[in-house]
Design an enzyme around this catalytic site. Structure first.
Site, PDB file in Angstrom:
ATOM      1  CD  GLU A  95       5.468  -7.058  16.222  1.00  0.00           C
ATOM      2  OE1 GLU A  95       5.791  -6.389  17.198  1.00  0.00           O
ATOM      3  OE2 GLU A  95       5.360  -6.583  15.087  1.00  0.00           O
ATOM      4  CB  CYS A 108      -3.690  -9.118  11.721  1.00  0.00           C
ATOM      5  SG  CYS A 108      -2.468  -8.799  10.442  1.00  0.00           S
ATOM      6  CB  CYS A 115       8.851  -9.857   5.291  1.00  0.00           C
ATOM      7  SG  CYS A 115       8.092 -10.058   3.670  1.00  0.00           S
ATOM      8  CB  CYS A 119       7.150  -3.376   0.766  1.00  0.00           C
ATOM      9  SG  CYS A 119       6.555  -4.903   0.012  1.00  0.00           S
ATOM     10  CB  CYS A 122       6.580  -2.801   4.942  1.00  0.00           C
ATOM     11  SG  CYS A 122       6.264  -4.158   6.071  1.00  0.00           S
ATOM     12  N   GLY A 175       5.501 -11.126   7.072  1.00  0.00           N
ATOM     13  CA  GLY A 175       5.809 -12.152   6.081  1.00  0.00           C
ATOM     14  C   GLY A 175       4.901 -12.167   4.867  1.00  0.00           C
ATOM     15  CB  SER A 207      -2.562  -9.888   2.448  1.00  0.00           C
ATOM     16  OG  SER A 207      -1.958  -8.776   1.841  1.00  0.00           O
ATOM     17  CB  SER A 230       0.278  -5.490  -1.480  1.00  0.00           C
ATOM     18  OG  SER A 230      -0.132  -6.006  -0.245  1.00  0.00           O
ATOM     19  CG  LEU A 231      -2.014  -2.621  -7.786  1.00  0.00           C
ATOM     20  CD1 LEU A 231      -1.240  -3.662  -8.563  1.00  0.00           C
ATOM     21  CD2 LEU A 231      -3.394  -2.418  -8.429  1.00  0.00           C
ATOM     22  CG  HIS A 232       0.935  -0.918  -2.242  1.00  0.00           C
ATOM     23  ND1 HIS A 232      -0.262  -0.852  -1.584  1.00  0.00           N
ATOM     24  CD2 HIS A 232       1.654  -1.879  -1.623  1.00  0.00           C
ATOM     25  CE1 HIS A 232      -0.273  -1.744  -0.604  1.00  0.00           C
ATOM     26  NE2 HIS A 232       0.868  -2.378  -0.613  1.00  0.00           N
ATOM     27  CB  CYS A 354      -1.405  -2.000   7.255  1.00  0.00           C
ATOM     28  SG  CYS A 354      -2.853  -3.011   7.149  1.00  0.00           S
TER      29      CYS A 354
HETATM   30  S1  SF4 Z   1       4.395  -5.241   3.129  1.00  0.00           S
HETATM   31 FE1  SF4 Z   1       4.181  -7.467   3.487  1.00  0.00          FE
HETATM   32  S2  SF4 Z   1       5.381  -8.362   1.809  1.00  0.00           S
HETATM   33 FE2  SF4 Z   1       6.058  -6.203   1.925  1.00  0.00          FE
HETATM   34  S3  SF4 Z   1       7.855  -6.242   3.305  1.00  0.00           S
HETATM   35 FE3  SF4 Z   1       6.026  -5.857   4.576  1.00  0.00          FE
HETATM   36  S4  SF4 Z   1       5.395  -7.873   5.349  1.00  0.00           S
HETATM   37 FE4  SF4 Z   1       6.761  -8.203   3.572  1.00  0.00          FE
END
Ligand code: SF4
Length: 360
Positions: A95, A108, A115, A119, A122, A175, A207, A230-232, A354
């Site tokens: 995408e 983007c 991926c 996470c 996601c 990814g 990223s 990406s810290l979160h 996102c």
């Molecule tokens: S946030 Fe990024 S690294 Fe984490 S699963 Fe989704 S696409 Fe993968």
């Protein structure tokens, strides 16, 4: 694409020269094609009228102008956000999202199909890992966005009209780019090539979920592109629950690598922080984040924090932080002296925001 066909976007200019030589064509023909691909952004062999008809036919027989097959195109935000779902030759999804603003246009881009990082918040992670993308498959997405932007400009009546060329390329789609480092980096170098597409290095942002070897490698890379991490979460327990990668590269190691990166490059890093209700959005967690980024007795980390209200992903028990919680978190972080902003979201209505890219 048949097995005999090549994807012309996979070739550098010297590679195209070599390939044209195998067709018995001189180097200047390769340069003409390179200009079509990256300067004129021609999307059709027949439109390359500076090539003879037999040569156009020969090229069409032996090569593809990209191998991503369009599956579904969606528009949101009154046409200012556009998402394309592609399929790879084996049907795996990819995408791409274009976001148009009055003064800028950002694409983007995906670097993998699916991926492996998993996470929890996601949608892409739920697909699992399917493929690494080739440089050509990454570049094609950018050229699609350019054609969409040109289409938007041709129809726009509002003033000022958006820029005539993309201003930003962000590797934040499907990814983890550092998991596909070599192919991803080749796409950056190609898109940066002043003889072709000529995108400025500072207009790229990559990223990462926090793959330490990739961060250290980028610190020594020859182009000064931007880095977002990406810290979160500011503690290992919460971060490991949200992002399995934290068990491999815990926060202390990640911050140490980030410090090495900022000291070597003198460039500011962005930390992405997705806010999940009552998971990582308490003011005490903001204070802990502040201590991590501006520790006592050490120089502050050269950074900025982007706070991202989480976008709904079906099938997860997670909640979105409401506005009050977001503002309270931001105030607590600012009180620690950490610069931070709340990201204005685009494309939520077409699942283009996102963490929402899931090949549907
Ligand atoms: S946030 Fe990024 S690294 Fe984490 S699963 Fe989704 S696409 Fe993968």
């Amino acid at each position: 694409m048949t097995s005999k066909q090549v994807n012309v976007y996979d070739f550098s200019l010297p590679g195209l020269v070599d390939w044209f030589a195998t067709l018995g064509e001189p180097a200047y023909r390769a340069k003409q094609l390179y200009r079509h691909l990256y300067v004129l952004r021609t999307g059709d062999w027949d439109a390359m009228t500076d090539f003879s008809k037999p040569l156009r036919q020969q090229l069409a027989d032996q090569a593809q102008l990209g191998c991503l097959k369009p599956v579904k195109r969606l528009e949101g935000d009154h046409g200012l956000t556009r998402k394309m779902l592609w399929s790879l030759p084996d049907g795996a999804p990819v995408e791409t999202v274009l976001m148009i603003y009055p003064d800028r246009a950002t694409v983007c881009v995906s670097s993998q199909s699916g991926c492996p990082m998993q996470c929890v918040f996601c949608a892409t992670g739920k697909l699992g890992f399917l493929h690494d993308l080739t440089p050509g498959e990454i570049i094609e997405q950018v050229m699609w966005a350019e054609r969409e932007l040109a289409d938007f400009r041709a129809q726009a009546t509002a003033s000022p009209s958006p820029p005539s060329k993309l201003t930003n390329i962000v590797f934040m789609g499907m990814g983890e780019p550092f998991n596909n480092y070599d192919q991803w980096w080749t796409s950056v170098e190609r898109l940066h090539d002043p003889a072709g597409y000529d995108m400025g290095a500072r207009n790229f942002t990559v990223s990462t979920v926090g793959l330490v070897p990739g961060i250290l490698r980028l610190a020594d890379a020859p182009l000064p592109i931007n880095l977002a991490i990406s810290l979160h979460a500011a503690d290992d327990e919460t971060r490991s629950e949200m992002m399995p990668v934290n068990k491999r590269y815990p926060i202390e190691e990640l911050i140490a690598a980030t410090r090495t990166y900022t000291e070597k490059t003198r460039r500011r890093v962005s930390f992405e922080y997705v806010l999940l209700k009552e998971k990582n959005d308490f003011p005490e967690q903001a204070a802990r984040l502040g201590q991590l980024l501006r520790p006592e007795g050490a120089p502050p980390l050269l950074c900025h924090v982007n706070l991202i209200p989480w976008n709904p992903v079906p099938g997860t028990p997670l909640g979105r932080s409401d506005r009050n919680r977001v503002l309270r978190f931001q105030a607590a972080l600012r009180a620690c002296g950490v610069p931070c902003t709340v990201r204005v979201e685009r494309g939520v209505d077409i699942a283009a925001a996102c963490g929402q890219l899931a090949g549907a």
